[in-house]
Design an enzyme around this catalytic site. Structure first.
Site, mmCIF file in Angstrom:
data_model
loop_
_atom_site.group_PDB
_atom_site.id
_atom_site.type_symbol
_atom_site.label_atom_id
_atom_site.label_comp_id
_atom_site.label_asym_id
_atom_site.label_seq_id
_atom_site.Cartn_x
_atom_site.Cartn_y
_atom_site.Cartn_z
ATOM 1 N N GLU A 168 100.553 27.287 41.298
ATOM 2 C CA GLU A 168 99.978 27.277 42.879
ATOM 3 C C GLU A 168 98.699 28.270 43.031
ATOM 4 O O GLU A 168 99.022 28.880 44.139
ATOM 5 C CB GLU A 168 101.185 27.467 43.814
ATOM 6 N N GLU A 200 107.145 21.071 39.664
ATOM 7 C CA GLU A 200 108.223 21.674 40.684
ATOM 8 C C GLU A 200 108.152 20.477 41.611
ATOM 9 O O GLU A 200 107.361 19.883 42.304
ATOM 10 C CB GLU A 200 107.437 22.639 41.527
ATOM 11 N N GLN A 220 115.346 23.868 41.259
ATOM 12 C CA GLN A 220 115.581 24.716 40.053
ATOM 13 C C GLN A 220 116.629 24.592 39.385
ATOM 14 O O GLN A 220 117.465 23.810 39.598
ATOM 15 C CB GLN A 220 115.158 26.188 40.425
HETATM 16 O O1 AHR Z 1 110.467 26.908 43.545
HETATM 17 C C1 AHR Z 1 110.132 27.866 44.593
HETATM 18 C C2 AHR Z 1 108.668 28.163 44.856
HETATM 19 O O2 AHR Z 1 108.152 27.015 45.338
HETATM 20 C C3 AHR Z 1 107.848 28.513 43.408
HETATM 21 O O3 AHR Z 1 107.871 30.051 43.206
HETATM 22 C C4 AHR Z 1 106.501 28.228 43.733
HETATM 23 O O4 AHR Z 1 105.797 27.975 42.757
HETATM 24 C C5 AHR Z 1 106.549 27.021 44.945
HETATM 25 O O5 AHR Z 1 105.943 27.200 46.233
#
Ligand code: AHR
Length: 519
Positions: free
Chosen positions: A194, A323, A372
């Site tokens: 990001e 993600e 996650q």
């Molecule tokens: O998953 C949590 C956060 O979300 C991650 O660290 C980041 O890449 C995203 O903004």
């Protein structure tokens, strides 16, 4: 909501009944036309140093009373092994752009403040060698994100040499001294995270400059293990970032850098930032709203892929949705920086819908990582001290194992619709695939939380007499598994007969079934 849904389910006895021919939805699977391979890496996981994921959820230390192998929890490893986890993205996330790998190797670790997630102390007891131990214990590939934000090209290049050099370089010798003479295999390398936001608020041209340098000088030295480099991609429907990354890649020449993939980040967040929708005790408005939001993933992939196609019609560069998942309000009483939320039957359906979208785009989407893995966001597993609970989303990943590296089969059906207030969704979502071992797997999702879905599935050319699998349903769409009641939502076995190449099945409201055909 709870009363209405449980009434229907009671009437069904939560079982699969023979299809009632008159209102059955016709589904047709074209078994003769296997398409793109659903890369097993679309079932990938993400484990950031965030909250209690690494410390407590995975790593308890060698001297913990919680059963462990070299400090890594046995119960969590056993649960993850059953998912056939293809890869684990680590160490972040935002955290990756502040991670300095030397803090986490060798006998003496340098504790640091985790400035991304609540300024808590990170002991760095879990570092590179512990990460590879985790991967070896669960049987997954490495997906390491290097620090492009606050680190240097040299630091990242050294890390790769530490991990992958087979020859006796100084860093390879350091690795051997730390107990690992053989080089590790790094299957995927993330070039930052990001970078348009927590990774340094870079402009597209600032990032592509970094991408060229990190892409050129951060290399794999393990000859027996090829590595793919994944550039930072977009996190919104805007395509300017994608255009810049793809154009830079297209214009490279000679011995300059190369990449193999570009990431896409997309969380399901209802009604704007910050995430504020509860993960428990929600009603039908949130159910329909959240699933409506999540289905936007398809359009997002289409629009970003269209830009990629312009520069890369042969689809050499993978789109890695590294993600994704639902992002909800923190659990009351939890540290808001730890991103702890519950995980419901709705979220299991959300996972199935996204996996189906990725499968349908298998020619371009060859990797994804749900956010996650343990104790954070839409987790597979939640822990509390010695206790562990598996979430409804965990069961979806387990049920979908037959789809790993399977070939997508064309499916046609009239999904119909389910409407709540101003949200209208398809009622049904189906994918099918030819599995690695030559069988056929079908995933069937009934989105409607009120009506069962009666399906009549034509499987021309199939001689199997029955299909077997599992079905995940619940007494309410907001049903969750808790430490007190860990089996509230868990899959049940299901079987269906196939007669004259037709499979009849009734799905309970708000449920997901995955069946594989007998051979
Ligand atoms: O998953 C949590 C956060 O979300 C991650 O660290 C980041 O890449 C995203 O903004």
């Amino acid at each position: 909501m709870r009363a209405a849904l449980s009434g229907v389910l009671l009437a069904l006895g939560l079982s699969v009944t023979a299809a009632a021919a008159q209102d059955a939805i016709d589904v047709r699977v074209d078994t003769s036309k296997p398409g793109a391979t659903i890369d097993r890496h679309i079932f990938g996981q993400f484990a950031e140093h965030l909250g209690t994921q690494i410390y407590g959820g995975i790593w308890v230390g060698r001297h913990s009373k919680i059963p462990n192998v070299r400090g890594i929890r046995k119960d969590v490893v056993a649960a993850l092994r059953a998912l056939h986890v293809p890869d684990v993205r680590w160490p972040g996330g935002c955290y990756a752009d502040q991670y300095h790998w030397r803090d986490g190797v060798g006998k003496t670790r340098n504790a640091r403040v985790n400035g991304s997630w609540g300024n808590v102390l990170d002991s760095n007891d879990f570092g590179t060698d512990e990460y590879f131990d985790l991967l070896q214990q669960i049987g997954a590939d490495a997906y390491v994100s290097v620090n492009v934000g606050s680190g240097t090209v040299e630091e990242a290049a050294d890390w790769l040499e530490y991990m992958t050099a087979a020859q006796p370089t100084a860093l390879a010798k350091q690795r051997a001294t730390n107990g690992h003479p053989a080089p590790y295999k790094v299957a995927f390398l993330g070039l930052g995270n990001e970078s348009w936001d927590c990774g340094g608020l870079m402009t597209p041209s600032e990032y592509t400059e970094k991408m060229r340098l990190f892409g050129r000088f951060v290399n794999n030295f393990n000859p027996g293990a090829p590595m793919q480099k994944i550039a930072v991609g977009p996190g919104t429907p805007d395509t300017a970032w994608t255009d810049a990354v793809m154009k830079t890649w297209k214009e490279r020449h000679g011995w300059s850098f190369d990449i193999n993939g570009m990431s896409l980040h997309s969380y399901t967040v209802l009604d704007g930032w910050p995430p504020h929708k509860p993960s428990t005790d929600f009603g039908e408005q949130d159910y329909a709203g959240v699933l409506g939001e999540t289905l936007k993933m398809d359009g997002l992939i289409q629009s970003q892929s269209a830009v990629m196609d312009k520069y890369d019609p042969d689809k050499k560069i993978a789109l890695a949705v590294d993600e994704w998942g639902v992002w909800l309000a923190p659990m009351p009483g939890s540290n808001p920086a730890f991103l702890q939320q519950q995980n419901s039957q709705r979220d299991a359906i959300l996972a199935a819908l996204n996996l189906n979208i990725f499968a349908r785009h298998a020619d371009r989407v060859r990797m994804s990582n749900i956010a996650q893995m343990v104790n954070v966001l839409q987790a597979m597993i939640m822990t509390d001290g010695p206790k562990m609970v598996l979430t409804p989303t965990y069961y979806i990943f387990k049920m979908y194992v037959p789809f790993q590296d399977a070939a997508l089969l064309p499916v046609t059906y009239d999904a119909g619709s389910y409407t709540f207030e101003n949200v209208t969704l398809p009622r049904l979502d189906v994918i099918a695939a030819r599995t690695k071992d030559g069988g056929i797997a079908v995933s069937l999702t009934n989105i409607d939380p009120h009506k069962p879905a009666v399906l009549d599935i034509a499987l021309p050319g199939v001689s199997a007499a029955a299909a077997h699998g599992q079905i995940l349903s619940a007494s309410a769409v907001d049903s969750v598994n808790s430490f007190a009641a860990p089996n509230t939502v868990s899959p049940r076995p299901v079987s269906a007969r196939i007669e004259d190449g037709r499979l009849a099945i009734t799905l309970p409201p708000a449920s997901v079934a995955v069946l594989t055909l007998d051979r």
